[in-house]
Design an enzyme around this catalytic site. Structure first.
Site, mmCIF file in Angstrom:
data_model
loop_
_atom_site.group_PDB
_atom_site.id
_atom_site.type_symbol
_atom_site.label_atom_id
_atom_site.label_comp_id
_atom_site.label_asym_id
_atom_site.label_seq_id
_atom_site.Cartn_x
_atom_site.Cartn_y
_atom_site.Cartn_z
ATOM 1 N N ASP A 25 43.385 44.951 49.130
ATOM 2 C CA ASP A 25 42.493 45.323 49.956
ATOM 3 C C ASP A 25 42.514 44.614 51.053
ATOM 4 O O ASP A 25 42.947 44.175 51.243
ATOM 5 C CB ASP A 25 41.377 44.605 48.890
ATOM 6 C CG ASP A 25 40.586 45.078 47.754
ATOM 7 O OD1 ASP A 25 41.866 46.433 47.290
ATOM 8 O OD2 ASP A 25 40.344 44.244 46.944
HETATM 9 N N1 URA Z 1 42.481 41.577 43.181
HETATM 10 C C1 URA Z 1 41.406 42.698 44.309
HETATM 11 O O1 URA Z 1 40.714 42.824 43.838
HETATM 12 N N2 URA Z 1 41.991 42.480 45.683
HETATM 13 C C2 URA Z 1 42.863 42.637 45.936
HETATM 14 O O2 URA Z 1 43.609 43.084 46.850
HETATM 15 C C3 URA Z 1 43.915 42.027 44.680
HETATM 16 C C4 URA Z 1 43.210 41.779 43.656
#
Ligand code: URA
Length: 251
Positions: free
Chosen positions: A114
């Site tokens: 993310d």
């Molecule tokens: N889990 C998440 O919530 N975000 C990420 O970027 C990777 C794993």
């Protein structure tokens, strides 16, 4: 050049031991030993010493694990900072992970983090490895450090371990440990969208900061945020092995 599927050792192509040595299997001598020991296959058939291959077309595997023999493959490990998107371009004009590594040859991220998540991301032009690493059936484990709101109780940690109900189904068992008061380490085999954030939210402890610190066997605590390095051949090899071996049931 010999085409994929050519039987036996044609006079064309490159010597298999040379191709293996270039792909990180040690000297040509050691690579010859691998061949002599019957550990190397070409297009699914055990190779014999003297075998020549076309590294662009032939599928070479050692101990059943595909080997990255195609020339021109590159593998980078990036420590993605917060605020950088895991796409090639962003309509909102935010910085992208692709801009943080060399542009030639063109590489792409393996999986995604993310925009607010930090940490390790493999970037490569090896589509086969990328496919195998991200395919859900391979379940290569990824480890995260999540700083969360509040102080998770033993019961909350147990729920995270055993599986929590998310809107796309329950999560699989995970290894989870708490460093009091609010730091969770989670090791997951799944890679669902925003999974760690949703899991923590589901047990009442929204994520404040999330860092991925390991992908399969690859980790690097000295890689500064925003910097990258070339993966060692041994690391590429261990990723190949993880992608080939981490099947459900062996978790
Ligand atoms: N889990 C998440 O919530 N975000 C990420 O970027 C990777 C794993």
């Amino acid at each position: 050049m010999s085409a994929a599927g050519d039987a036996g050792a044609g006079a064309e192509g490159e010597r298999l031991q040379k191709v293996l040595a270039r792909a990180g299997f040690g000297s040509r001598r050691l690579s010859e030993e691998l061949i002599a020991d019957g550990r190397v296959t070409v297009n699914g058939e055990v190779a014999e010493l003297g075998r020549r291959v076309d590294p662009l077309r032939d599928e070479v595997a050692v101990d059943g694990v595909p080997a990255a023999v195609r020339p021109g493959l590159v593998y980078y490990l990036l420590n993605k900072p917060r605020g950088v998107v895991t796409t090639a371009s962003d309509p909102q004009g935010r910085p992208t992970v692709v801009e943080m590594v060399p542009t030639e040859p063109r590489v792409f991220p393996v999986g995604r983090l993310d925009v607010d998540t930090e940490g390790l991301l493999v970037m490569t032009n090896d589509g086969d490895l990328a496919f195998r690493l991200t395919h859900p059936s391979h379940g290569v484990e990824k480890a995260y450090l999540a700083e969360v709101a509040g102080h998770p109780s033993p019961a909350a940690v147990r729920r995270l371990r055993e599986g929590v109900a998310l809107d796309d189904g329950p999560t699989s068992p995970a290894r989870v440990s708490l460093t009091p008061p609010n730091a969770l380490r989670l090791v997951l085999h799944e890679g669902r969208n925003r999974q760690v954030r949703r899991m923590c939210e589901a047990v009442g402890h929204p994520v404040v900061r999330l860092v991925r610190y390991r992908i399969g066997p690859v980790t690097d605590s000295s890689l500064a945020p925003g910097t990258w390095r070339v993966l060692e051949r041994s690391e590429v090899r261990s990723l190949q092995e993880a992608a080939a071996g981490a099947r459900p049931g062996r978790r």
